[in-house]
Design a protein around this motif. Structure first.
Motif, PDB file in Angstrom:
ATOM      1  N   GLY A  20       1.197  -1.172   0.047  1.00 25.98           N
ATOM      2  CA  GLY A  20      -0.101   0.066   0.402  1.00 25.98           C
ATOM      3  C   GLY A  20       1.327   1.737  -0.083  1.00 25.98           C
ATOM      4  O   GLY A  20       0.588   1.858   0.974  1.00 25.98           O
ATOM      5  N   PHE A  24       0.369   8.337   2.509  1.00 21.20           N
ATOM      6  CA  PHE A  24       0.997   7.985   4.009  1.00 21.20           C
ATOM      7  C   PHE A  24       1.767   7.965   4.145  1.00 21.20           C
ATOM      8  O   PHE A  24       2.883   8.054   5.348  1.00 21.20           O
ATOM      9  N   THR A 117      -0.491  -0.320   4.328  1.00 18.55           N
ATOM     10  CA  THR A 117      -1.123   0.732   4.716  1.00 18.55           C
ATOM     11  C   THR A 117      -2.158   0.038   4.220  1.00 18.55           C
ATOM     12  O   THR A 117      -2.311   1.208   2.708  1.00 18.55           O
ATOM     13  N   ILE A 118      -3.222  -0.180   3.523  1.00  9.56           N
ATOM     14  CA  ILE A 118      -3.981  -0.396   2.876  1.00  9.56           C
ATOM     15  C   ILE A 118      -5.589   0.103   3.211  1.00  9.56           C
ATOM     16  O   ILE A 118      -6.458  -0.511   2.762  1.00  9.56           O
ATOM     17  N   GLU A 120      -8.723   1.354   5.936  1.00  5.43           N
ATOM     18  CA  GLU A 120      -9.771   0.905   7.658  1.00  5.43           C
ATOM     19  C   GLU A 120     -10.285   0.084   6.751  1.00  5.43           C
ATOM     20  O   GLU A 120     -11.171  -1.467   6.375  1.00  5.43           O
ATOM     21  N   GLY A 122      -9.691  -1.636   3.416  1.00  6.73           N
ATOM     22  CA  GLY A 122      -8.853  -2.640   3.391  1.00  6.73           C
ATOM     23  C   GLY A 122      -9.156  -4.800   3.525  1.00  6.73           C
ATOM     24  O   GLY A 122      -8.040  -5.536   3.735  1.00  6.73           O
ATOM     25  N   ILE A 152      -5.068  -8.770  -1.153  1.00  9.24           N
ATOM     26  CA  ILE A 152      -4.187  -9.313  -0.590  1.00  9.24           C
ATOM     27  C   ILE A 152      -3.954 -10.297   0.572  1.00  9.24           C
ATOM     28  O   ILE A 152      -2.621 -11.007   1.291  1.00  9.24           O
ATOM     29  N   CYS A 176      -0.571  -0.422   9.886  1.00 12.87           N
ATOM     30  CA  CYS A 176      -0.132   0.992  10.101  1.00 12.87           C
ATOM     31  C   CYS A 176      -1.235   1.614   9.869  1.00 12.87           C
ATOM     32  O   CYS A 176      -1.298   2.637   9.449  1.00 12.87           O
ATOM     33  N   ASP A 177      -2.361   1.146   9.432  1.00 12.91           N
ATOM     34  CA  ASP A 177      -3.961   1.472   9.916  1.00 12.91           C
ATOM     35  C   ASP A 177      -4.578   1.987  10.845  1.00 12.91           C
ATOM     36  O   ASP A 177      -4.384   1.512  11.958  1.00 12.91           O
ATOM     37  N   ARG A 218       0.696  11.527  11.343  1.00 15.79           N
ATOM     38  CA  ARG A 218       1.134  12.287  10.747  1.00 15.79           C
ATOM     39  C   ARG A 218      -0.346  13.108   9.601  1.00 15.79           C
ATOM     40  O   ARG A 218      -0.531  12.048   8.533  1.00 15.79           O
ATOM     41  N   ILE A 219      -1.021  13.879   9.662  1.00 16.08           N
ATOM     42  CA  ILE A 219      -1.791  14.065   8.163  1.00 16.08           C
ATOM     43  C   ILE A 219      -0.868  14.411   7.544  1.00 16.08           C
ATOM     44  O   ILE A 219      -0.276  15.327   6.852  1.00 16.08           O
ATOM     45  N   ARG A 360     -11.160  14.843   1.122  1.00 16.00           N
ATOM     46  CA  ARG A 360     -10.633  13.524   1.918  1.00 16.00           C
ATOM     47  C   ARG A 360     -11.168  12.980   3.093  1.00 16.00           C
ATOM     48  O   ARG A 360     -11.033  11.081   3.861  1.00 16.00           O
TER      49      ARG A 360
HETATM   50  P1  NAD Z   1      -3.571   7.125  -0.107  1.00 10.99           P
HETATM   51  O1  NAD Z   1      -5.172   6.643  -1.751  1.00 10.99           O
HETATM   52  O2  NAD Z   1      -2.924   7.150  -0.576  1.00 10.99           O
HETATM   53  O3  NAD Z   1      -3.107   5.131  -0.261  1.00 10.99           O
HETATM   54  C1  NAD Z   1      -3.954   4.356  -0.007  1.00 10.99           C
HETATM   55  C2  NAD Z   1      -3.005   2.649   0.017  1.00 10.99           C
HETATM   56  O4  NAD Z   1      -4.154   1.797   0.098  1.00 10.99           O
HETATM   57  C3  NAD Z   1      -2.762   2.551  -1.779  1.00 10.99           C
HETATM   58  O5  NAD Z   1      -1.743   2.128  -2.044  1.00 10.99           O
HETATM   59  C4  NAD Z   1      -3.837   1.225  -2.178  1.00 10.99           C
HETATM   60  O6  NAD Z   1      -2.987   0.990  -2.702  1.00 10.99           O
HETATM   61  C5  NAD Z   1      -3.923   0.084  -0.672  1.00 10.99           C
HETATM   62  N1  NAD Z   1      -5.179  -0.744  -0.914  1.00 10.99           N
HETATM   63  C6  NAD Z   1      -6.605   0.548  -0.702  1.00 10.99           C
HETATM   64  N2  NAD Z   1      -7.574  -1.149  -0.538  1.00 10.99           N
HETATM   65  C7  NAD Z   1      -6.758  -2.323  -0.716  1.00 10.99           C
HETATM   66  C8  NAD Z   1      -6.982  -3.133  -0.266  1.00 10.99           C
HETATM   67  N3  NAD Z   1      -7.969  -3.913  -0.591  1.00 10.99           N
HETATM   68  N4  NAD Z   1      -5.582  -4.384  -0.414  1.00 10.99           N
HETATM   69  C9  NAD Z   1      -4.436  -3.729  -1.136  1.00 10.99           C
HETATM   70  N5  NAD Z   1      -3.916  -2.572  -0.763  1.00 10.99           N
HETATM   71  C10 NAD Z   1      -5.522  -1.584  -0.542  1.00 10.99           C
HETATM   72  O7  NAD Z   1      -3.797   6.623   0.859  1.00 10.99           O
HETATM   73  P2  NAD Z   1      -3.221   7.276   2.320  1.00 10.99           P
HETATM   74  O8  NAD Z   1      -3.224   8.206   2.721  1.00 10.99           O
HETATM   75  O9  NAD Z   1      -1.960   6.295   1.922  1.00 10.99           O
HETATM   76  O10 NAD Z   1      -4.013   6.530   3.376  1.00 10.99           O
HETATM   77  C11 NAD Z   1      -4.349   4.674   4.007  1.00 10.99           C
HETATM   78  C12 NAD Z   1      -3.698   4.994   4.982  1.00 10.99           C
HETATM   79  O11 NAD Z   1      -2.762   5.241   6.322  1.00 10.99           O
HETATM   80  C13 NAD Z   1      -5.504   5.274   5.501  1.00 10.99           C
HETATM   81  O12 NAD Z   1      -6.738   4.855   5.266  1.00 10.99           O
HETATM   82  C14 NAD Z   1      -5.291   4.741   7.071  1.00 10.99           C
HETATM   83  O13 NAD Z   1      -5.940   4.112   7.171  1.00 10.99           O
HETATM   84  C15 NAD Z   1      -3.801   5.182   7.219  1.00 10.99           C
HETATM   85  N6  NAD Z   1      -3.247   6.422   7.459  1.00 10.99           N
HETATM   86  C16 NAD Z   1      -3.858   7.835   6.626  1.00 10.99           C
HETATM   87  C17 NAD Z   1      -3.001   9.145   7.132  1.00 10.99           C
HETATM   88  C18 NAD Z   1      -3.843  10.626   6.063  1.00 10.99           C
HETATM   89  O14 NAD Z   1      -3.226  11.633   6.886  1.00 10.99           O
HETATM   90  N7  NAD Z   1      -3.182   9.933   5.282  1.00 10.99           N
HETATM   91  C19 NAD Z   1      -2.618   9.680   9.221  1.00 10.99           C
HETATM   92  C20 NAD Z   1      -3.031   7.788   9.393  1.00 10.99           C
HETATM   93  C21 NAD Z   1      -3.445   7.252   8.924  1.00 10.99           C
END
Ligand code: NAD
Length: 479
Positions: A20, A24, A117-118, A120, A122, A152, A176-177, A218-219, A360
């Motif tokens: 993923g 983030f 990081t896939i 919530e 995922g 996955i 790390c989700d 981290r936002i 978002r």
């Molecule tokens: P993003 O859209 O940039 O990336 C999402 C990633 O998840 C992609 O690489 C996608 O391929 C992968 N993914 C989605 N569904 C999947 C599945 N079913 N199987 C495998 N891979 C899958 O989003 P992001 O900003 O990187 O955020 C991802 C996650 O990280 C959030 O949902 C959250 O749990 C966590 N997170 C994000 C933040 C933030 O501020 N963006 C902060 C803390 C935690």
């Protein structure tokens, strides 16, 4: 990309496989690892990124075209930006084109940790019961064809099967989700699938794979095409895949790594034997407030979080929610001052140079409500607390999904990947109580919860007739 490197990329081994490679991961884990790799004795903890989905094509191609390097702009609350060149991702695979390479990599003895990081959603857990969802075409496919996985769950199972056959030892799967007890949730999802597919492998996993819980913070906004242009103009670097994020960063991890771990404490990561208080604080205050502000802000006409945070009524709404509704359920983790934490959150949400997207925060509400809102809502109901702010939130969510227009008449797009026809029917039903049967809420029987239902029905009507702005203004006057 620039020519200045802090370390010799050629000497690095990948000890971490990350699935993923979204924004983030590239702003958070890759940032920490990038710093750590400067220490010679940590050189084996480079990252092998895995893009699993067809929709990851652009990320894969853009990063590959620039030797997997990218810029990260860290936006300070004081308005000052810091530019980092990140080189922590040493290899990148796209499962759609290279499925075997992904499976072999999971079985590579150098890999000691798989981080995830896939999102919530995922983890494929039911939005009301949190049990694993079997009624899913790709999951059914992977059960029947273990050596040609699509999900996955199938990839991890087949990769671990190869690992067991090669006898190269176990590894750690580190979620790390943003999920409650994310390690436990990952363990439940993966072991439930594996037990059904291959009982022997299930026994091996029980003894050879650990699933630590962790809290990540981290936002990190989505990088849009306009952001790419803006960031490149500022940095002077032609980066196809830049990322930007806030200056705050935190990673607290349960120290339960069955095959060893990097010395991340050297770069500020906290290891503990109990992540729960940290995770509870973060999900209950940061993530829940993000959800609380998202739909009302969108309906009031805001598209940027920092602009919404300038609005007195929205600020009052969030502060009251944090102080009165949520704080009673958040024991402060050791060494944390909750009042200071909440104050910092308000400042972080208002960070003008991050200027996070309201859309978002609104996205995938079906997966977010069960994690961010429902656990404390249950506690609030049990404690007989005032449910009016949560009623406003849920009424705003319904309005957001049903009408697709804000107070000003402007439209917006919604992103709800798990919405079914049945959910849509409940959203469109004229009786607002029908909406309370969508998956995140259905087991709560909110329609029978007097302290909730009356407020909710009233707010549904008022948002429609008077607009979100008026509802929030009256709400803030009453406190
Ligand atoms: P993003 O859209 O940039 O990336 C999402 C990633 O998840 C992609 O690489 C996608 O391929 C992968 N993914 C989605 N569904 C999947 C599945 N079913 N199987 C495998 N891979 C899958 O989003 P992001 O900003 O990187 O955020 C991802 C996650 O990280 C959030 O949902 C959250 O749990 C966590 N997170 C994000 C933040 C933030 O501020 N963006 C902060 C803390 C935690």
């Amino acid at each position: 990309m620039g020519n200045q490197h802090n370390f010799d990329g050629e000497r690095m081994n990948c000890g971490i496989l990350h699935i993923g490679v979204g924004n983030f991961h590239r702003a958070h884990q890759a940032f920490f690892i990038n710093q750590l790799l400067r220490d010679e004795d940590q050189a084996n903890w480079g990252i092998c990124g895995v893009c699993l989905l067809a929709s990851d094509k652009n990320t894969f191609q853009n990063l590959t075209a620039q030797n997997l390097r990218y810029t990260l702009t860290v936006c300070g609350r004081d308005g000052r930006d810091e530019l980092h060149e990140i080189e922590a991702i040493k290899e990148l695979l796209w499962a759609v084109e290279q499925p075997d390479a992904v499976l072999d990599k999971i079985a590579d003895p150098a890999i000691k940790i798989i981080t995830l990081t896939i999102t919530e959603g995922g983890y494929n857990l039911d939005k009301s019961t949190q049990s694993f969802i079997w009624d899913n075409e790709t999951v059914e496919h992977d059960l029947k064809r273990p050596s040609a996985p699509k999900t996955i769950f199938g990839f991890i199972a087949e990769g671990l099967r190869r690992r067991r056959e090669k006898q190269v030892g176990g590894l750690t799967i580190l979620s790390c989700d943003n999920l409650q007890h994310n390690g436990d949730a990952a363990k439940q999802a993966f072991t439930t699938f594996i037990a059904e597919q291959d009982e022997d492998l299930f026994h091996w996993v029980r003894d050879h794979v650990s699933f630590p819980n962790s809290m990540v913070d981290r936002i990190t906004p989505t990088t849009t095409a306009q952001d790419v242009e803006r960031l490149n103009k500022k940095s002077g670097i032609a980066d196809k895949a830049p990322v930007y994020c806030e200056d705050f960063i935190q990673w607290v991890i349960e120290d339960n790594f069955i095959a060893g771990r990097p010395a991340l404490e050297r770069v500020g990561v906290e290891f503990t034997d109990n992540v729960e208080p940290f995770e509870n604080m973060k999900l209950s205050l940061l993530n829940a407030s993000h959800t609380l502000l998202s739909y009302p802000s969108m309906l009031k006409g805001y598209r940027k979080v920092d602009q919404a945070m300038q609005d007195e009524d929205i600020r009052a709404f969030i502060k009251t929610f944090m102080d009165l509704d949520i704080t009673p359920h958040v024991p402060a983790p050791k060494g944390t001052d909750l009042e200071e934490y909440k104050q910092t959150l308000v400042e972080r949400f208002g960070n003008k140079s991050v200027s996070d997207q309201v859309s978002r925060l609104c996205g995938d509400g079906l997966s977010k409500f069960p994690v961010y809102i429902v656990p404390n809502l249950k506690k609030m109901i049990a404690a007989g607390q005032d449910l009016s702010r949560v009623a406003i939130l849920i009424a705003a969510y319904r309005h957001y999904l049903a009408y697709l227009k804000d107070d000003t008449g402007s439209s917006y797009e919604i992103n709800e990947p798990w919405l079914t026809q049945q959910d849509l029917d409940l959203i469109k039903d004229e009786n607002p109580l029908a909406f309370l049967a969508i998956p995140p809420f259905k087991h709560l029987n909110l329609a029978d919860e007097k302290g909730f239902a009356e407020h909710y029905v009233n707010y549904v009507k008022r948002i429609k007739n008077e607009g979100m702005g008026t509802v929030l203004a009256n709400q803030s006057l009453s406190h």
